[in-house]
Write a protein that holds these residues in place. Structure first.
Motif, PDB file in Angstrom:
ATOM      1  N   ILE A 139       0.836  -1.204   0.000  1.00  0.00           N
ATOM      2  CA  ILE A 139       0.000   0.000   0.000  1.00  0.00           C
ATOM      3  C   ILE A 139       0.867   1.249   0.000  1.00  0.00           C
ATOM      4  O   ILE A 139       0.590   2.210  -0.721  1.00  0.00           O
ATOM      5  CB  ILE A 139      -0.971  -0.019   1.210  1.00  0.00           C
ATOM      6  CG1 ILE A 139      -2.020  -1.114   1.006  1.00  0.00           C
ATOM      7  CG2 ILE A 139      -1.642   1.341   1.382  1.00  0.00           C
ATOM      8  CD1 ILE A 139      -2.925  -1.332   2.185  1.00  0.00           C
ATOM      9  N   ALA A 140       1.928   1.237   0.769  1.00  0.00           N
ATOM     10  CA  ALA A 140       2.827   2.391   0.827  1.00  0.00           C
ATOM     11  C   ALA A 140       3.484   2.644  -0.527  1.00  0.00           C
ATOM     12  O   ALA A 140       3.759   3.794  -0.887  1.00  0.00           O
ATOM     13  CB  ALA A 140       3.888   2.181   1.896  1.00  0.00           C
ATOM     14  N   LEU A 141       3.750   1.613  -1.300  1.00  0.00           N
ATOM     15  CA  LEU A 141       4.340   1.779  -2.624  1.00  0.00           C
ATOM     16  C   LEU A 141       3.302   2.152  -3.682  1.00  0.00           C
ATOM     17  O   LEU A 141       3.628   2.820  -4.661  1.00  0.00           O
ATOM     18  CB  LEU A 141       5.070   0.492  -3.043  1.00  0.00           C
ATOM     19  CG  LEU A 141       6.330   0.164  -2.248  1.00  0.00           C
ATOM     20  CD1 LEU A 141       6.887  -1.177  -2.675  1.00  0.00           C
ATOM     21  CD2 LEU A 141       7.368   1.252  -2.421  1.00  0.00           C
ATOM     22  N   LEU A 142       2.070   1.729  -3.508  1.00  0.00           N
ATOM     23  CA  LEU A 142       1.032   2.013  -4.497  1.00  0.00           C
ATOM     24  C   LEU A 142       0.508   3.449  -4.408  1.00  0.00           C
ATOM     25  O   LEU A 142       0.032   3.989  -5.405  1.00  0.00           O
ATOM     26  CB  LEU A 142      -0.127   1.025  -4.351  1.00  0.00           C
ATOM     27  CG  LEU A 142       0.139  -0.383  -4.871  1.00  0.00           C
ATOM     28  CD1 LEU A 142      -1.067  -1.271  -4.634  1.00  0.00           C
ATOM     29  CD2 LEU A 142       0.499  -0.375  -6.338  1.00  0.00           C
ATOM     30  N   ILE A 143       0.592   4.072  -3.259  1.00  0.00           N
ATOM     31  CA  ILE A 143       0.081   5.443  -3.108  1.00  0.00           C
ATOM     32  C   ILE A 143       0.817   6.421  -4.025  1.00  0.00           C
ATOM     33  O   ILE A 143       0.176   7.150  -4.785  1.00  0.00           O
ATOM     34  CB  ILE A 143       0.110   5.874  -1.624  1.00  0.00           C
ATOM     35  CG1 ILE A 143      -0.951   5.109  -0.844  1.00  0.00           C
ATOM     36  CG2 ILE A 143      -0.113   7.378  -1.496  1.00  0.00           C
ATOM     37  CD1 ILE A 143      -0.911   5.337   0.645  1.00  0.00           C
ATOM     38  N   PRO A 144       2.148   6.458  -4.037  1.00  0.00           N
ATOM     39  CA  PRO A 144       2.814   7.389  -4.968  1.00  0.00           C
ATOM     40  C   PRO A 144       2.569   7.019  -6.432  1.00  0.00           C
ATOM     41  O   PRO A 144       2.420   7.897  -7.284  1.00  0.00           O
ATOM     42  CB  PRO A 144       4.299   7.271  -4.637  1.00  0.00           C
ATOM     43  CG  PRO A 144       4.372   6.593  -3.329  1.00  0.00           C
ATOM     44  CD  PRO A 144       3.108   5.828  -3.154  1.00  0.00           C
ATOM     45  N   LEU A 145       2.498   5.722  -6.732  1.00  0.00           N
ATOM     46  CA  LEU A 145       2.237   5.298  -8.098  1.00  0.00           C
ATOM     47  C   LEU A 145       0.855   5.767  -8.548  1.00  0.00           C
ATOM     48  O   LEU A 145       0.689   6.274  -9.666  1.00  0.00           O
ATOM     49  CB  LEU A 145       2.347   3.769  -8.201  1.00  0.00           C
ATOM     50  CG  LEU A 145       2.111   3.191  -9.582  1.00  0.00           C
ATOM     51  CD1 LEU A 145       3.196   3.665 -10.532  1.00  0.00           C
ATOM     52  CD2 LEU A 145       2.084   1.676  -9.529  1.00  0.00           C
ATOM     53  N   LEU A 146      -0.127   5.644  -7.706  1.00  0.00           N
ATOM     54  CA  LEU A 146      -1.476   6.103  -8.020  1.00  0.00           C
ATOM     55  C   LEU A 146      -1.507   7.617  -8.207  1.00  0.00           C
ATOM     56  O   LEU A 146      -2.169   8.123  -9.117  1.00  0.00           O
ATOM     57  CB  LEU A 146      -2.437   5.689  -6.899  1.00  0.00           C
ATOM     58  CG  LEU A 146      -3.910   6.038  -7.119  1.00  0.00           C
ATOM     59  CD1 LEU A 146      -4.456   5.295  -8.314  1.00  0.00           C
ATOM     60  CD2 LEU A 146      -4.717   5.722  -5.880  1.00  0.00           C
TER      61      LEU A 146
END
Length: 94
Positions: A9-16
């Motif tokens: 989740i921590a990695l997907l937030i900046p990607l999103l």
């Protein structure tokens, strides 16, 4: 297992955030809002006319600057060339 989920989740937030801030995502959001990006209103036509007038004025000004530059270049090329300093005259005291 829980730590892997938190990390994901921590990695997907900046990607999103990057994906949502991309030009295609902005175009899709504009279309969903019902705004057509290519349509001009009355205010846009006035702005466009003002911008065209300003571009024409700037184009004329650039033409004048080019003409002045050519004139100054011609003056500098045509002036007589001076050779450095001439021979000095002896001073009275020395």
């Amino acid at each position: 297992m829980v730590m892997a989920g938190i990390l994901l989740i921590a990695l997907l937030i900046p990607l999103l955030a990057v994906v949502l801030d991309s030009p295609p995502a902005r175009a899709l959001a504009t279309r969903l809002e019902g705004k057509a990006p290519g349509l001009e209103g009355a205010g846009d036509a006035d702005r466009m006319a003002a911008l065209e007038a300003e571009v024409q004025r700037l184009s004329d000004q650039v033409g004048q600057l080019e003409e002045e530059s050519r004139f100054l270049r011609r003056l500098l090329d045509e002036r007589p060339r001076r050779s450095g300093l001439g021979p000095g005259e002896p001073t009275a005291g020395g």
